[in-house]
Design a protein around this motif. Structure first.
Motif, mmCIF file in Angstrom:
data_model
loop_
_atom_site.group_PDB
_atom_site.id
_atom_site.type_symbol
_atom_site.label_atom_id
_atom_site.label_comp_id
_atom_site.label_asym_id
_atom_site.label_seq_id
_atom_site.Cartn_x
_atom_site.Cartn_y
_atom_site.Cartn_z
ATOM 1 N N ARG A 261 17.237 34.187 25.924
ATOM 2 C CA ARG A 261 16.094 33.760 25.106
ATOM 3 C C ARG A 261 15.796 34.804 24.034
ATOM 4 N N ASN A 262 15.820 36.067 24.406
ATOM 5 C CA ASN A 262 15.454 37.128 23.472
ATOM 6 C C ASN A 262 16.493 37.378 22.391
ATOM 7 N N ILE A 266 19.052 30.055 22.949
ATOM 8 C CA ILE A 266 18.127 29.267 23.759
ATOM 9 C C ILE A 266 18.873 28.276 24.650
ATOM 10 N N SER A 269 19.971 30.027 27.678
ATOM 11 C CA SER A 269 18.813 30.347 28.511
ATOM 12 C C SER A 269 18.383 29.137 29.330
ATOM 13 N N GLU A 289 9.809 29.946 32.580
ATOM 14 C CA GLU A 289 10.806 30.240 31.543
ATOM 15 C C GLU A 289 11.312 28.939 30.918
ATOM 16 N N ASN A 293 10.464 27.719 26.913
ATOM 17 C CA ASN A 293 11.578 27.524 25.992
ATOM 18 C C ASN A 293 11.675 26.076 25.533
ATOM 19 N N THR A 418 9.685 40.694 23.271
ATOM 20 C CA THR A 418 9.813 39.238 23.247
ATOM 21 C C THR A 418 10.161 38.729 21.850
ATOM 22 N N VAL A 420 11.830 36.373 20.936
ATOM 23 C CA VAL A 420 11.933 34.923 20.782
ATOM 24 C C VAL A 420 10.888 34.401 19.807
#
Length: 472
Positions: A261-262, A266, A269, A289, A293, A418, A420
């Motif tokens: 994610r980071n 995605i 993830s 999580e 997302n 984070t 994201v």
């Protein structure tokens, strides 16, 4: 039904359960169920890999209250408000040399634990963690709190796990859990410098691996350290090695999902959290999580439904779930509902920023928005995480100010927690110019993408400066 009036003869245990239920706002039926079952209200997801223990907020508080009534050394929930002071425990002193060795190993990129042999997972078998029942009780409650996430849960987990290793200094899994709790603490609070929390995590991880070199979770802690240093490829290598050593460790898989994610992958993830949920369908961390997302990056309707289930059905009422739901209301332009949702806001001093953002979006006013933007940019002084500041500025359409907030956090901390928040599909303008390329270069992501391939957003934004640089 209300808590009983005492007209019937009641056992001491029932009286105790009812007092706890009353304190928590639960019904008498709940108290009677607890008394009848006489079991700790904690969930254990048992499968072929290591089983996971977790609890939700109301249950965990009841659990801790019962242990306090029974004479446990564990603190009451209301007393666990601050992280422990590292200087108070003498064992930190004798571990200081080990910490320096670990940090030196990291600095040259040759951390010796990366290549330790893996642990074979025996299906259907539960490892005996400790012979000390008090240490085990403290460990299980601390671990359950940590699985809740959020600032309060993380603080309380540290205190309980600290007590567990004081009770049994040879309890490897408790040391491992303590390392994880210290490692995640900066995600929820900034009242301790990250250098201090990192040092505490390293000390605990070293002790865990000294006692049991096959543990995979403390090894993944080194991935977090590498990521903070901008060494994202090395971070991925550590996760891959840990998963090879312990492929059934669901906690490591969820963390690996967070890694992807980071770095903006995605899809990967979501694949990992789906893999975890196939084994542990009620895992709060995997559900959270996956929900966040899905909501912010893929499908807002599905994501919000997942968030609602976590908050309303499962009682997983932590800060990020609150933020996700608040964002859903704002995206739907249900501003009054978003303002009302603010009554549950967990961010204390900066809750006013969310309220004001909803009001400015409801009734646009350039002068009022200008003041709000200034408040958001200085909000970190009152505890606003940078990624939430970026999220609020995104809603306000303040693209240039998003860049300023990100660069400010990197200047102050050396990284951006984070990242994201940088990939929202709603703000392609934020990524279209060279300023974004400079940001991701500063935190090491450009090097990672050059080696591993472009992030997901480049498929929809091939003309963004960073994507052109990567695809040339």
């Amino acid at each position: 039904m209300t808590i009983g009036d005492g007209s019937e003869k009641q056992s001491p245990r029932l009286i105790g359960w009812k007092r706890i239920a009353g304190h928590l706002g639960c019904s008498e039926r709940t108290a009677r169920r607890w008394e009848a079952e006489e079991r700790l209200p904690v969930h254990r997801q048992v499968h072929e890999s290591k089983s996971t223990v977790f609890a939700y907020g109301e249950e965990l508080d009841a659990w801790i209250q019962t242990r306090q009534l029974a004479g446990s050394a564990a603190p009451a929930p209301s007393t666990v408000t601050t992280a422990p002071n590292p200087g108070q425990t003498g064992r930190r002193f004798w571990m200081a040399a080990a910490s320096l060795v670990l940090l030196a190993g990291l600095s040259v990129g040759a951390f010796f634990l990366w290549n330790l042999p893996g642990k074979d997972v025996e299906t259907g078998a539960l490892t005996k963690l400790t012979d000390d029942p008090v240490a085990l009780d403290l460990y299980q409650r601390g671990r359950a709190l940590w699985h809740q996430r959020g600032e309060e849960g993380n603080r309380r987990a540290i205190l309980l796990l600290d007590q567990a290793v004081e009770q049994d200094p040879d309890f490897a899994e408790a040391w491992s859990a303590l390392a994880s709790a210290w490692a995640t603490f900066p995600n929820y609070a900034d009242d301790l410098p990250i250098s201090q929390t990192t040092s505490e995590a390293l000390l605990a991880a070293h002790r865990a691996l000294e006692l049991d070199p096959t543990l995979s979770e403390p090894r993944t802690l080194m991935s977090e350290i590498a990521a903070e240093r901008g060494e994202w490829l090395r971070a991925r290598e550590i996760y891959e090695e840990a998963i090879r050593a312990d492929p059934g460790n669901m906690t490591v898989l969820v963390w690996y999902a967070g890694f992807y994610r980071n770095v903006g992958e995605i899809t990967k993830s979501l694949e990992l959290t789906s893999r975890v949920l196939a084994v542990e369908p009620s895992s709060p961390t995997a559900l959270s999580e996956h929900a966040m997302n899905t909501f912010f990056m893929r499908d807002k309707a599905e994501g919000e439904a997942r968030l609602d289930r976590l908050w309303n059905e499962l009682g997983f009422q932590v800060s990020l779930i609150w933020y996700g739901k608040w964002s859903a209301l704002v995206f739907r332009e249900e501003f009054e509902a978003a303002i009302d949702w603010g009554q549950h806001c967990p961010f204390e001093a900066v809750c006013r920023l969310f309220d004001e953002t909803a009001r400015v979006l409801q009734a646009p006013d350039p002068a009022r928005q200008s003041v709000l933007v200034s408040d958001i940019k200085s909000g970190y002084q009152e505890g606003l995480p940078g990624f939430l500041g970026v999220g609020l500025l995104e809603l306000l359409g303040e693209v240039s100010e998003m860049t300023a907030v990100v660069n400010d956090e990197i200047d102050r901390t050396g990284t951006f927690v984070t990242p994201v928040a940088l990939y929202s599909p709603g703000t392609p303008a934020f990524r279209e110019g060279p300023d974004f390329t400079d940001i991701v270069t500063r935190i090491g992501l450009m090097d990672y993408w050059q080696a591993a391939g472009p992030p997901d957003f480049c498929a929809a934004e091939p003309d963004a400066h960073v994507c052109r640089q990567l695809l040339e």
